[in-house]
Write a protein that holds these residues in place. Structure first.
Motif, short mmCIF file in Angstrom:
data_model
loop_
_atom_site.label_atom_id
_atom_site.label_comp_id
_atom_site.label_asym_id
_atom_site.label_seq_id
_atom_site.Cartn_x
_atom_site.Cartn_y
_atom_site.Cartn_z
N TYR A 101 5.71 6.36 17.34
CA TYR A 101 5.13 5.32 17.17
C TYR A 101 4.99 5.17 15.58
O TYR A 101 5.67 6.23 14.29
CB TYR A 101 3.51 5.52 16.99
CG TYR A 101 2.69 4.36 16.49
CD1 TYR A 101 2.04 2.38 16.74
CD2 TYR A 101 1.80 4.59 14.79
CE1 TYR A 101 2.17 2.19 15.72
CE2 TYR A 101 1.91 3.55 14.14
CZ TYR A 101 1.38 2.34 14.84
OH TYR A 101 0.62 0.95 13.81
N ASP A 102 5.57 4.44 15.10
CA ASP A 102 6.01 3.17 12.81
C ASP A 102 4.92 2.04 13.23
O ASP A 102 4.80 1.44 14.01
CB ASP A 102 7.57 2.98 13.17
CG ASP A 102 8.50 4.26 13.68
OD1 ASP A 102 8.87 5.07 12.84
OD2 ASP A 102 8.15 4.76 15.38
N THR A 103 4.49 2.42 11.91
CA THR A 103 3.77 1.46 11.67
C THR A 103 4.53 0.06 11.80
O THR A 103 4.26 -1.35 11.77
CB THR A 103 3.10 1.45 10.49
OG1 THR A 103 4.23 1.78 9.17
CG2 THR A 103 2.10 2.71 10.35
N TYR A 104 5.70 0.59 11.14
CA TYR A 104 6.40 -1.41 10.69
C TYR A 104 7.67 -0.38 11.86
O TYR A 104 8.56 0.92 11.51
CB TYR A 104 7.72 -1.39 9.45
CG TYR A 104 5.70 -2.43 8.89
CD1 TYR A 104 5.84 -3.38 9.36
CD2 TYR A 104 4.75 -1.23 7.98
CE1 TYR A 104 4.53 -3.97 8.67
CE2 TYR A 104 3.97 -2.08 7.43
CZ TYR A 104 3.77 -3.59 7.52
OH TYR A 104 2.60 -4.58 7.25
N PHE A 117 6.43 2.26 5.11
CA PHE A 117 5.70 2.69 6.96
C PHE A 117 5.75 3.82 6.83
O PHE A 117 6.43 5.39 5.71
CB PHE A 117 7.24 1.44 7.19
CG PHE A 117 8.12 2.49 6.51
CD1 PHE A 117 8.65 3.44 7.92
CD2 PHE A 117 9.05 2.37 5.67
CE1 PHE A 117 10.50 3.55 7.18
CE2 PHE A 117 10.61 2.80 5.60
CZ PHE A 117 10.90 3.41 6.30
N ALA A 132 6.11 -5.26 13.35
CA ALA A 132 4.86 -4.15 12.87
C ALA A 132 4.21 -3.42 14.07
O ALA A 132 4.41 -4.22 15.37
CB ALA A 132 3.24 -4.56 12.37
N ASP A 133 3.63 -2.37 13.75
CA ASP A 133 3.15 -1.53 15.33
C ASP A 133 4.46 -1.32 16.53
O ASP A 133 4.23 -2.02 17.91
CB ASP A 133 1.96 -2.11 15.95
CG ASP A 133 0.97 -1.83 14.77
OD1 ASP A 133 0.72 -1.02 13.60
OD2 ASP A 133 0.13 -2.93 15.36
#
Length: 209
Positions: free
Chosen positions: A16-19, A200, A29-30
Motif C-alpha cells: 500500500y502506498d499513500t500516493y 508519500f 492517492a491510495d
C-alpha cells in the motif's frame, strides 16, 4: 531435484502506498498493489526473471494497471547489466489500452554507494525515459536495516521529471518473509515544477519461496 530448486525462486508481494509516484509523476492517492515474480538461472552468470504487477488507485476507479514483465541480467566485470521488457495494460472499460516498453539497466558500486542508470523506450507511445539512481543500505540489527535512495529522471532527453528520495526500514520476519515500511519525497523539476512536492509513504509484505 535439489540443484534445480536452488536455481528457481519465487516471491509474492502485497503493498500500500499513500500516493502512486511513478517516474516522478503523482498518479493518484491510495495505491494498493500486488506482485508475483519468478527468477531462475539460465546459465552461469545469466539469470531470467518474469512476473506480473497489478495495481489499483483507490481515488480513481478507472486507473487500474497490469504490468507483465520479463528480463535477463548478468554482470560484465564490476557492472551489472539488465535487459527487459514490460507490457503495461490498463483495463479501463473506456480505453482498454496497453503499451510495450523495452529497457536497459546498468549498475555498479562505488564504495558503500550503489549507482544505477536506466534507459527505457515505449514503442507504442514512441517515448523515452532515462533515470539515474543512487542508494545505500546498512544494518541496524540482525533483522532490521535502513535503505536510503534517490533518483532523477528525464523524458525524451528534453526535460527533467523529478528528484525522488526514499528511506525504508526493511524488517526480516523470517528467513522467507519481510515487512518494508518507507517514507519518500518527490520534487518535480523543469516543466513539472507546478505539480508541487509530494511526501508519500508505504508498506509492503514480501514472501519468498
Amino acid at each position: 531435484d535439489e540443484a534445480a530448486s536452488e536455481e528457481i525462486g519465487a516471491e509474492i508481494s502485497l503493498g500500500y502506498d499513500t500516493y502512486y509516484i511513478d517516474r516522478g509523476a503523482n498518479l493518484g492517492a491510495d495505491l494498493i498493489w500486488g506482485d508475483v515474480n519468478v527468477t531462475t538461472t539460465l546459465s552461469d552468470g545469466l539469470d531470467l526473471g518474469i512476473g506480473a504487477w497489478y495495481a489499483n488507485v483507490a481515488d480513481d476507479a478507472g486507473n487500474d494497471q497490469l504490468d507483465v514483465y520479463a528480463g535477463i541480467s548478468t554482470s560484465i566485470g564490476e557492472i551489472s547489466v539488465g535487459l527487459g521488457t514490460t507490457y503495461y495494460y490498463y483495463p479501463d472499460p473506456t480505453t482498454d489500452d496497453g503499451t510495450l516498453e523495452f529497457g536497459l539497466e546498468l549498475g555498479m558500486s562505488a564504495g558503500q554507494i550503489d549507482l544505477s542508470v536506466g534507459f527505457y523506450y515505449d514503442i507504442d507511445l514512441e517515448a523515452a525515459y532515462y533515470e539515474f539512481g543512487a542508494s545505500t543500505s546498512f544494518d541496524l540489527t540482525d533483522t532490521m536495516a535502513i535503505d536510503v535512495g534517490g533518483a532523477i529522471g528525464n523524458t525524451d532527453g528534453d526535460s527533467l521529471t523529478a528528484l525522488t528520495f526514499t528511506i525504508g526500514i526493511p524488517i526480516a520476519l523470517s528467513d522467507s518473509a519481510s515487512l518494508s515500511p518507507y517514507l519518500g519525497l518527490n520534487v518535480p523539476l523543469d516543466d513539472f515544477e507546478d505539480d508541487g512536492d509530494d511526501i508519500f509513504s508505504g508498506l509492503s509484505l514480501t514472501v519468498g519461496f
